[in-house]
Design an enzyme around this catalytic site. Structure first.
Site, short mmCIF file in Angstrom:
data_model
loop_
_atom_site.label_atom_id
_atom_site.label_comp_id
_atom_site.label_asym_id
_atom_site.label_seq_id
_atom_site.Cartn_x
_atom_site.Cartn_y
_atom_site.Cartn_z
N MET A 1 14.82 1.19 20.61
CA MET A 1 14.41 0.68 21.92
C MET A 1 14.40 -0.84 21.90
O MET A 1 13.36 -1.48 21.94
CB MET A 1 13.03 1.21 22.28
CG MET A 1 12.70 1.06 23.76
SD MET A 1 11.05 1.60 24.21
CE MET A 1 10.07 0.16 23.87
N CYS A 2 15.56 -1.45 21.84
CA CYS A 2 15.63 -2.91 21.88
C CYS A 2 15.62 -3.38 23.33
O CYS A 2 15.73 -2.59 24.25
CB CYS A 2 16.90 -3.39 21.19
SG CYS A 2 17.02 -2.88 19.47
N GLY A 3 15.48 -4.67 23.50
CA GLY A 3 15.59 -5.27 24.83
C GLY A 3 16.70 -6.30 24.81
O GLY A 3 16.83 -7.05 23.84
#
Lengths: 314, 237
Positions: free
Chosen positions: A1-3
């Site tokens: 769950m990177c941004g």
């Protein structure tokens, strides 16, 4: 769950500060490391390098070797390297160099030293700054807020597919192509296969990170004659996995989303003044007031945005 | 908490850059008064209006981020503009109205109540829902209805690809174009009695239109009761 995030200004300005704000708003998506790709005002000759040394006790000796490799390729430092250190063993380095006689050959020779000093970006205008920690910490350490430019990318990493190492952070440079960078949210599940194919074509990878190959793969496709838009569309059918990634060149930014519509992308585009991010609340950090928000939520989507409304499709 | 508002008796709560925990505490305290609540300067922040109790009337001015209205147990929630992911996730009761667009997984795993989206909705509307109704005036996105165990998804403006994929006992009703069906879907022409049931859901929203050409999607149950030696069931996936 990177941004992930992208920013294009309608005129050169403090793009570094905006990228820091975009990533600070998404730090909850991953604070293992943070990185920025900033496109400054392009120089006509010479390159700016950003990189990392892995043992600061050998810093001077390693830089001397690095410089000797530059000289072997008809290049050299245009100014003293700028070095940033802290309590960590690694150090970060910014160098301005004259043009090597053969860029690819120099990158190849320079990479022999990658266990000691790793070049992490090379370009006329691109500078990739990345390090362990959250947005504000990395920005303060490297002076990212002060960087002037036209556009750029940002990334907040939650490490899943490879270790928490400073050089496994995003953005990734498309080694050895000048001025190409990517940020990626997701997993490329067939990356061993793709990396093997690209290695056999002569490309080199510095990390075990699956995202690194996207930059090289896309650049290789564009080298073969595809436009950015065409390469982005082809990537959706080529890569297996879930992904939304953004790629940047001096001309602009593009994105591609997987067939399963798993990773979001939110965009506000005010006639070329553009902010894109994984989350809408990040975009609102840099776009004041109510604005029309485009949610690229569907499957198999691509798009490109040019700096100064340049076209990247033709 | 700001007591001043244009609406009589309304409690106004500002979000801005405040910690969401502090905002939520203010909202819960306002809920206890029984007065209407208006939340302003929302900046698309996440986790606003989660776990609200019954007999609450709350309006979010502007857009909100992820999980707004999640775990709702009876509140009447209005979002004036857009929602991020999973509006109304896991809600048991109450009503959520979204004035604009709803992001992915709208009404995910909800077990009761109604989510009403006035614009379009993103992928996987009603994923794994177990009850209640989701009404979308626009188009529902990719793979909407995925593994819906029960409840109804009603789309008035069409549906994206892979519609109603791997349904269980849920139903997907669509008026308008469907870009493509998912696996194991039966498309039925509903009976007059079934249309009357849907109209009873749409009537309080002012959305009944007798000229609609409905298609009702249910599970084909070929995956549900698949015979392991029947390769055709597996090949549907």
């Amino acid at each position: 769950m990177c941004g992930i995030a992208g920013r294009i200004l309608d005129a050169p300005g403090k793009v570094g500060a905006d990228l820091v704000d975009l990533m600070d708003a998404q730090e909850h998506r991953g604070a293992d490391s943070t990185g920025f790709a900033v496109y400054g005002l392009p120089r006509e000759t010479g390159c700016v390098l950003r990189g990392m040394g892995f043992d600061k006790s050998r810093q001077d000796a390693d830089i001397d070797v690095f410089e000797s490799i530059l000289r072997e390729h008809g290049s050299g430092f245009l100014s003293d390297p700028n070095i940033v250190t802290d309590q960590n063993r690694h150090y970060c380095i910014r160098m301005e160099i004259s043009d090597p006689s053969n860029l690819e050959a120099w990158v190849s020779d320079s990479d022999e030293l990658a266990g000691r000093i790793e070049v992490q970006s090379c370009g006329r205008s691109l500078e990739i700054i990345k390090d362990i920690g959250g947005s504000e910490a990395v920005a303060e350490k490297h002076g990212v807020r002060d960087l002037i430019g036209t556009h750029g990318l940002g990334h907040a990493r939650l490490a899943t597919e490879s270790s928490v190492l400073p050089n496994a952070s995003h953005p990734f440079w498309a080694r050895p192509f000048l001025d190409v960078a990517i940020v990626h949210n997701g997993q490329i599940t067939d990356y061993f296969t793709w990396r093997d194919k690209l290695r056999r074509m002569g490309y080199r990878f510095m990390t075990e990170n699956d995202s690194e190959l996207i930059a090289v793969w896309a650049s290789d496709q564009m080298k073969a004659g595809l436009t950015m838009e065409q390469a982005l569309k082809k990537s959706i059918a080529s890569f297996d996995g879930v992904f939304t990634y953004m790629i940047a060149t001096p001309d602009g930014i593009g994105f591609a989303k997987d067939r399963f519509a798993m990773k979001p992308l939110v965009v506000v585009n005010r006639n070329g003044d553009l902010a894109a991010a994984t989350e809408e609340q990040a975009v609102r950090r840099v776009m004041a007031g109510e604005c029309d928000v485009i949610n690229f939520d569907g499957p198999s989507l691509t798009g490109t945005w040019g700096v100064g409304n340049r076209s990247l499709a033709a | 908490m700001n007591e001043v508002s244009g609406k009589m008796d309304e409690i106004v709560i500002e979000v801005g850059k405040r910690h969401i925990r502090d905002v939520s505490q203010d909202i819960m305290a306002a809920c206890a008064t029984g007065r209407p609540i208006r939340v302003i300067d929302t900046l698309s922040r996440h986790n606003l209006g989660v776990g609200l109790p019954d007999n609450v009337d709350i309006t979010f001015e502007g857009s909100v981020g992820y999980y707004c209205g999640g775990l709702n147990t009876g509140a009447n929630i209005t979002v004036e503009r857009n929602c991020g992911w999973a509006v109304g996730e896991g809600m048991a009761k109450g009503h959520v109205t979204v004035g604009g667009y709803a992001g992915m997984s709208c009404g995910a795993a909800m077990i009761g109540g109604t989510v009403h989206v006035k614009g379009d909705a993103g992928p996987r509307v009603g994923v794994a829902m177990k009850g209640g109704n989701i009404v979308v005036e626009g188009k529902i996105g990719y793979q909407s209805g995925f593994m819906a165990h029960s409840g109804r998804i009603i789309a008035l403006g069409g549906a994206g690809e892979s519609c109603a994929d791997a349904l269980w006992q849920g139903e997907v009703w669509v008026a308008g174009e469907i870009d493509g069906l998912g696996v194991d879907v039966d498309v039925l022409d509903p009976t007059a009695e079934e249309v009357a049931e849907v109209d009873a859901i749409l009537d309080p929203l002012g959305l009944v239109d007798s000229s609609r050409n409905w298609r009702k999607m249910v599970s084909g149950q070929r995956l549900w009761y698949f015979e392991s030696r029947d390769a055709s069931a597996w090949l549907m996936i």
